[in-house]
Scaffold this motif. Sequence first.
Motif, PDB file in Angstrom:
ATOM      1  N   GLY A  72      26.875  45.371 -24.619  1.00  0.00           N
ATOM      2  CA  GLY A  72      27.203  45.809 -25.982  1.00  0.00           C
ATOM      3  C   GLY A  72      26.625  47.165 -26.308  1.00  0.00           C
ATOM      4  O   GLY A  72      27.279  47.985 -26.982  1.00  0.00           O
ATOM      5  N   LEU A  73      25.400  47.410 -25.820  1.00  0.00           N
ATOM      6  CA  LEU A  73      24.791  48.717 -26.050  1.00  0.00           C
ATOM      7  C   LEU A  73      25.530  49.817 -25.314  1.00  0.00           C
ATOM      8  O   LEU A  73      25.687  50.938 -25.824  1.00  0.00           O
ATOM      9  N   LEU A  74      25.989  49.518 -24.106  1.00  0.00           N
ATOM     10  CA  LEU A  74      26.739  50.513 -23.349  1.00  0.00           C
ATOM     11  C   LEU A  74      28.063  50.850 -24.031  1.00  0.00           C
ATOM     12  O   LEU A  74      28.521  51.998 -24.012  1.00  0.00           O
ATOM     13  N   LEU A  75      28.655  49.823 -24.640  1.00  0.00           N
ATOM     14  CA  LEU A  75      29.945  50.036 -25.278  1.00  0.00           C
ATOM     15  C   LEU A  75      29.820  50.705 -26.643  1.00  0.00           C
ATOM     16  O   LEU A  75      30.644  51.565 -26.995  1.00  0.00           O
ATOM     17  N   GLY A  76      28.803  50.312 -27.409  1.00  0.00           N
ATOM     18  CA  GLY A  76      28.736  50.826 -28.775  1.00  0.00           C
ATOM     19  C   GLY A  76      27.478  51.563 -29.134  1.00  0.00           C
ATOM     20  O   GLY A  76      27.394  52.125 -30.248  1.00  0.00           O
ATOM     21  N   GLY A  77      26.451  51.524 -28.258  1.00  0.00           N
ATOM     22  CA  GLY A  77      25.201  52.193 -28.562  1.00  0.00           C
ATOM     23  C   GLY A  77      24.351  51.415 -29.564  1.00  0.00           C
ATOM     24  O   GLY A  77      24.760  50.366 -30.067  1.00  0.00           O
ATOM     25  N   GLU A  78      23.192  51.978 -29.864  1.00  0.00           N
ATOM     26  CA  GLU A  78      22.269  51.318 -30.787  1.00  0.00           C
ATOM     27  C   GLU A  78      22.823  51.192 -32.204  1.00  0.00           C
ATOM     28  O   GLU A  78      22.534  50.206 -32.888  1.00  0.00           O
ATOM     29  N   PRO A  79      23.612  52.145 -32.679  1.00  0.00           N
ATOM     30  CA  PRO A  79      24.200  51.971 -34.020  1.00  0.00           C
ATOM     31  C   PRO A  79      25.052  50.711 -34.122  1.00  0.00           C
ATOM     32  O   PRO A  79      25.051  50.036 -35.153  1.00  0.00           O
ATOM     33  N   ALA A  84      25.498  45.239 -36.221  1.00  0.00           N
ATOM     34  CA  ALA A  84      25.755  43.819 -35.970  1.00  0.00           C
ATOM     35  C   ALA A  84      24.636  42.944 -36.504  1.00  0.00           C
ATOM     36  O   ALA A  84      24.871  41.801 -36.934  1.00  0.00           O
ATOM     37  N   ALA A  85      23.404  43.491 -36.512  1.00  0.00           N
ATOM     38  CA  ALA A  85      22.256  42.699 -36.972  1.00  0.00           C
ATOM     39  C   ALA A  85      22.046  42.787 -38.472  1.00  0.00           C
ATOM     40  O   ALA A  85      21.260  42.000 -39.033  1.00  0.00           O
ATOM     41  N   ALA A  86      22.707  43.717 -39.135  1.00  0.00           N
ATOM     42  CA  ALA A  86      22.505  43.919 -40.570  1.00  0.00           C
ATOM     43  C   ALA A  86      22.922  42.686 -41.362  1.00  0.00           C
ATOM     44  O   ALA A  86      23.997  42.126 -41.143  1.00  0.00           O
ATOM     45  N   GLY A  87      22.035  42.257 -42.268  1.00  0.00           N
ATOM     46  CA  GLY A  87      22.365  41.137 -43.151  1.00  0.00           C
ATOM     47  C   GLY A  87      22.120  39.768 -42.567  1.00  0.00           C
ATOM     48  O   GLY A  87      22.332  38.759 -43.254  1.00  0.00           O
TER      49      GLY A  87
END
Length: 215
Positions: A72-79, A84-87
């Motif tokens: 997932g990080l490779l595909l979308g990066g840390e942002p 995804a973790a927000a909320g």
Amino acid sequence: MTGTRRTPPGRAGRMRLRHSLDVAVRGADLLEQKLRILRSEHQRLLRAEETAARAWHDLLAEAEAESWLLRGLLLGGEPALDAAAAGIGSAEVTIEWTVSMGVRHPARVSTAVPTRPSAAAAPSNTALVHAEAAYGRAVRAAAEHAAAHAAAESVGAEVISTGHRVRALRRHWIPHLREALDRADLALEQSEHEDGVRRRWASRAAGGDGSATGR
């Protein structure tokens, strides 16, 4: 041991020693019964801990959650991860407790992994979706292993403590009381023998005095 030194002499002391010995023997019997039950329960809990540990370690060995997270990080990066973790709140672990032969320990555990709020944005790629689910399974497995380990550890500590108490009674206190009771029996027997001798001498002396007065 101090109780036997304060034991009064004679029959009262012997009765006290006899009572103390009976109480100690009954106590040792009850503790041995408790120890058998505790050992059986401890073995059951150790098997449950082993099963929970295997399940958790299998998840760690597979590294499924970590693999999906890296993808997932490779595909979308840390942002993408932050979004995804927000909320999403923290997982909640609830432990149900029970008591086994006086030992309080976890009986079962339930883990509530928070679901994604409807207002929260969905992960930007499917790898993060899989990572979220995999980490949820890992959290549940870790909580179950922790509870199983705590239960086995608590009951195991009581097994050791109860074993020490049984050995102290069987090897030290009960033999000490029996020796003290034997000494009390011997002293009482000697005392009664001496009293009998004195009574016979007194009776003979009284009889001799009476015959001398008659003459």
